[in-house]
Design an enzyme around this catalytic site. Structure first.
Site, PDB file in Angstrom:
ATOM      1  N   SER A 177    -100.368  37.680  95.538  1.00  0.00           N
ATOM      2  CA  SER A 177    -101.346  37.161  94.567  1.00  0.00           C
ATOM      3  C   SER A 177    -102.134  38.278  93.905  1.00  0.00           C
ATOM      4  O   SER A 177    -102.396  39.317  94.509  1.00  0.00           O
ATOM      5  CB  SER A 177    -102.341  36.239  95.264  1.00  0.00           C
ATOM      6  OG  SER A 177    -101.713  35.061  95.667  1.00  0.00           O
TER       7      SER A 177
ATOM      8  N   SER B   9    -104.520  38.658 103.787  1.00  0.00           N
ATOM      9  CA  SER B   9    -105.028  38.658 105.160  1.00  0.00           C
ATOM     10  C   SER B   9    -104.344  39.786 105.925  1.00  0.00           C
ATOM     11  O   SER B   9    -103.230  40.184 105.585  1.00  0.00           O
ATOM     12  CB  SER B   9    -104.815  37.303 105.840  1.00  0.00           C
ATOM     13  OG  SER B   9    -103.532  36.825 105.576  1.00  0.00           O
TER      14      SER B   9
ATOM     15  N   GLU C 188     -92.583  30.225 104.509  1.00  0.00           N
ATOM     16  CA  GLU C 188     -93.992  29.942 104.776  1.00  0.00           C
ATOM     17  C   GLU C 188     -94.164  28.445 104.997  1.00  0.00           C
ATOM     18  O   GLU C 188     -94.826  27.985 105.907  1.00  0.00           O
ATOM     19  CB  GLU C 188     -94.850  30.406 103.593  1.00  0.00           C
ATOM     20  CG  GLU C 188     -96.336  30.133 103.817  1.00  0.00           C
ATOM     21  CD  GLU C 188     -97.181  30.562 102.616  1.00  0.00           C
ATOM     22  OE1 GLU C 188     -96.673  30.531 101.490  1.00  0.00           O
ATOM     23  OE2 GLU C 188     -98.341  30.920 102.838  1.00  0.00           O
TER      24      GLU C 188
ATOM     25  N   GLU D 155    -102.436  20.997  93.422  1.00  0.00           N
ATOM     26  CA  GLU D 155    -101.943  20.568  92.106  1.00  0.00           C
ATOM     27  C   GLU D 155    -100.516  21.074  91.864  1.00  0.00           C
ATOM     28  O   GLU D 155     -99.660  20.333  91.378  1.00  0.00           O
ATOM     29  CB  GLU D 155    -102.886  21.088  91.009  1.00  0.00           C
ATOM     30  CG  GLU D 155    -104.241  20.385  90.954  1.00  0.00           C
ATOM     31  CD  GLU D 155    -105.165  20.718  92.126  1.00  0.00           C
ATOM     32  OE1 GLU D 155    -104.946  21.742  92.808  1.00  0.00           O
ATOM     33  OE2 GLU D 155    -106.108  19.953  92.370  1.00  0.00           O
TER      34      GLU D 155
END
Lengths: 369, 402
Positions: free
Chosen positions: B124, B156, B239, B372
């Site tokens: 990201s 993370s 994931e 969404e």
């Protein structure tokens, strides 16, 4: 170990084969225009379909032991049949006769009950428990007066009573009695029902001759209604899945604004949410069916969870089907209304979602203030 | 490798149990250093039995892993603390296995599994969240290496990690999905700067990672140049599988603490809260059953599309349940345990107090795919509904609106 720690939530190969057979049959014998036409006829139930299903395929006897002429199968198989019947909103007394009345009789230990079980298992006799369809397991129910071997009183909201050959009637003396529907002193009056594919009727007994099935009706009724509530979740799953599938199919074809309506994100998100609910309903319904089939100690919780969850999902699915079909969904001609009416009636049948949540409050120790 | 010589040749439960016992005899856990034991387990092919021989596995069915785990647990053997190295196990490893060279597989998988090398994920960016393929971190070829510049976010374990999986843009002239390449990035490179990213809970589970002239040898490229988007799909798919694969007992999730509070504190009960609690309890139980059904499907080798829905359900339920819990607590709901900035090593969504759970769960519908976007994925891939008209697919990345 009598109870497995984990329920089997999948379908076995045999169950899938059973599903395919029932679906084929319904495709041939239970199309939507036929079901709609029947709701305007004098005979709301479909005796030909019932004959093939109950007698021909032997499905009326799934829950009855082989020693009594049944199939000796379990609630898991009956649940698969109900999924398919729900998908077709089939107007047959399967849930009421082959599940609920049968379960009540299974709780009775008299020869009279055994004889009736064989008759119901054959599909050639239809039974109905004369307790309002609105009653959930454990709820109070109306009883009639018993006097010198005959029954007197009136019972309302009795599902599929108009199709029944024999009524299982709780009396004030605590017993459960068998009454032949065509006997003197028995009047079955159809009520104008919201769901014409599972209509309710009033049963009036004036000195109706009765045979005692058990002196203790309460546990038999409770057992019957618990099985009814638990397996109704599978019918609701089948119904909801039909609504979703049919609505998705329609919205891929239907074009407005030069695009398929199903391509608009506002619509897609609603359908995806509905899909989640339908997927959850399948797991909850399988869990209830498995718990009933294995006589699990968790069955009360599994049934209450399944019914508290499945009932609103079926209604939601049918409401979305009507809305997302637009104008056509509002017409008598389109079958969406059959599903809406069945789903809404099902949300009351064998106890409302709220009633089952209240039961859970006790069962899982989350008590009211 | 050192995997025990096969006897029967049939890798059934009995054979795996036999090999596990052999490992326990050769390296008694009580007398063996933890890391040594884990590496011996890896070399015996008992780390992840469905991986190939020589890479910690035996090419056995995945469903038999439970047999090995149960034996080891009963013997008190140490595990690899999977929660601490979840990104390595769940995302990096399957991607390396599928796309890595032989050198990459033998170099990276063993320390990854044993946990002596922690992994993080550099995907990201501030300008590329749901639209990950729009990412702008650049990798430019210089001889045998790539020079990387850009900024990554929501990473993370970045401050603990030895390695990262990284996607970067190698060709801005191609449409966005086609100009991306997948790399393994050395987090000790002097051009890597990790800064904690404080979130609404007060703590910093995640980091921002600034990449300035970071040099990545071409040998650490995973997959072909320009094929990074496809490679990343493997990472992201795994994931979701790892999220769906957990078995949870009744009241095992967010519904547990609020149910406990309800039972212990009759003084807090109201009729309104009771109705809402029961409704959520039912939904939590049904979501748990759906997860269990999905798990049974995976074990039976019939994975269904239900996994796509699990995260959606879990995010909404966590939020609604923790929100109810704060309300249930009344005046105590006005309090918060601690706003001190911390960098927790592990995150427990159901940990700390109700206020924390409420705030942390807000991330559940954003991290790992927003709800969404997941609804779109369900609508398009499961229900087969058409996608919205798009204007970004065939345009060179450099010409996209930013």
């Amino acid at each position: 170990m009598t109870t497995r720690t984990q329920p089997d939530l999948l379908y076995s190969e045999e169950e899938e084969a059973l599903r395919a057979a029932v679906r084929d049959l319904l495709t041939d014998h239970c199309d939507a225009p036929g079901v709609i036409a029947r709701t305007e006829s004098d005979q709301l139930h479909d005796p030909e379909l019932w004959k093939v299903l109950g007698d021909g395929m032997g499905l009326a006897g799934l829950l009855v032991p082989e020693s009594l002429g049944g199939q000796g199968a379990t609630h898991r198989e009956a649940a698969v049949v109900l999924e398919e019947l729900g998908r077709a909103v089939a107007p047959v007394p399967y849930l009421t006769s082959a599940v609920v009345a049968t379960e009540a009789l299974l709780a009775c230990e008299t020869d009279e009950a055994a004889e009736l079980l064989s008759a119901l298992a054959s599909g050639r006799t239809i039974g109905a428990l004369a307790v309002t369809l609105a009653a959930g397991p454990g709820a109070p129910f109306t009883s009639v007066r018993h006097e010198e071997g005959a029954l007197h009183g009136e019972l309302t909201g009795i599902a599929d009573a108009a199709a029944a050959d024999v009524l299982l009637v709780p009396a004030e003396d605590g017993g459960l009695y068998a009454v032949d529907a065509d006997a003197d002193g028995v009047t079955v009056t159809p009520q104008v029902s919201l769901d014409l594919t599972r209509p309710v009727a009033t049963v009036t007994l004036v000195g109706a001759p009765a045979r005692r099935l058990t002196p203790d009706a309460a546990p038999a009724v409770r057992r019957a209604l618990r099985a009814g509530a638990g397996l109704l979740a599978s019918e609701q799953f089948g119904l909801a899945e039909w609504c979703l599938t049919e609505t998705v199919r329609h919205l891929k074809e239907r074009k407005q604004f030069n695009r398929p309506v199903g391509g608009f994100q506002a619509i897609k998100h609603r359908l995806a949410q509905l899909w989640l609910e339908v997927v959850n309903t399948r797991a909850a319904a399988r869990n209830a069916a498995d718990a009933l089939a294995t006589a699990s100690t968790d069955a009360d919780v599994a049934v209450a969870v399944a019914q508290a969850y499945a009932a609103p999902v079926a209604v939601h699915a049918a409401e979305e089907a009507v809305q997302l079909h637009g104008g056509i969904g509002m017409t008598w001609e389109h079958p969406a209304h059959l599903y809406l009416k069945r789903a809404k009636a099902d949300s009351i049948a064998y106890g409302t979602a709220g009633g089952h949540r209240e039961a859970l409050a006790e069962l899982v120790d989350l008590r009211a203030p | 490798m050192t995997a025990a010589a096969s006897t029967s040749g049939v890798l059934d439960a009995a054979e795996l149990r036999r090999r596990t016992r052999e490992l326990l005899e050769a390296r008694p856990p009580a007398e063996t250093d933890r890391l040594d034991f884990l590496k011996a387990r890896f070399d015996a092919g008992l780390a992840w039995v469905h991986y190939p021989e020589g890479l910690g596995g035996l090419g056995a069915p995945r469903s038999l892993q439970g047999v090995v785990d149960a034996e080891l647990e009963a013997a008190g053997a140490p595990d690899n603390d999977p929660r601490r190295i979840g990104i390595g196990l769940g995302m990096a490893a399957p991607t390396i296995l599928r796309f890595g060279t032989e050198e990459q597989k033998s170099r990276f998988l063993r320390p990854l599994w044993a946990g002596d090398e922690v992994w993080c994920q550099l995907f990201s960016e501030p300008g590329a969240g749901s639209d990950l393929a729009a990412l702008g971190t650049r990798a430019v070829r210089e001889g045998d290496a790539w020079v990387v510049n850009g900024q990554k976010v929501w990473t993370s374990s970045a401050h603990l990690a030895r390695w990262a999986i990284l996607i970067a843009r190698t060709d801005p002239d191609l449409p966005k999905h086609r100009g991306i390449t997948y790399f393994i990035c050395d987090m000790t490179d002097p051009g890597v700067e990790v800064r904690p990213l404080r979130q609404i809970t007060g703590e910093a589970e995640f980091n921002e990672v600034f990449l300035t002239d970071v040099r990545i040898p071409d040998a650490h490229r995973l997959g072909e140049i320009g094929d990074g988007w496809r490679v990343a799909q493997t990472t992201l798919m795994n994931e979701r599988v790892s999220i769906g694969g957990m078995r949870i007992p009744r009241e095992g999730g967010m519904i547990g603490p609020v149910s406990k509070t309800w039972r212990e504190r009759p003084d807090l009960r109201t009729h309104d809260l009771h109705q809402r609690l029961l409704k959520l309890w039912v939904e939590a139980e049904v979501a748990r059953l759906t997860g269990e059904r999905l798990r049974q499907q995976l074990v039976a080798g019939q994975p269904g599309p239900e996994g796509s829905g699990m995260k959606l359900a879990f995010a909404r339920l966590n939020q609604e349940i923790s929100g109810l819990e704060v309300e249930l607590l009344g005046e105590e709901g006005l309090l918060y345990d601690d706003w001190t900035m911390r960098r927790p090593e592990l995150v427990d969504f159901t940990g700390r107090d109700a206020g924390y759970r409420y705030l942390r769960s807000k991330g559940n519908s954003i991290e790992g795919g927003t709800s969404e976007v997941l609804l779109n994925i369900v609508a398009e891939r499961v229900l087969g509904l058409p996608s919205e008209p798009r204007t970004d697919k065939d345009v060179a990345w450099k010409d996209l609106a930013r």
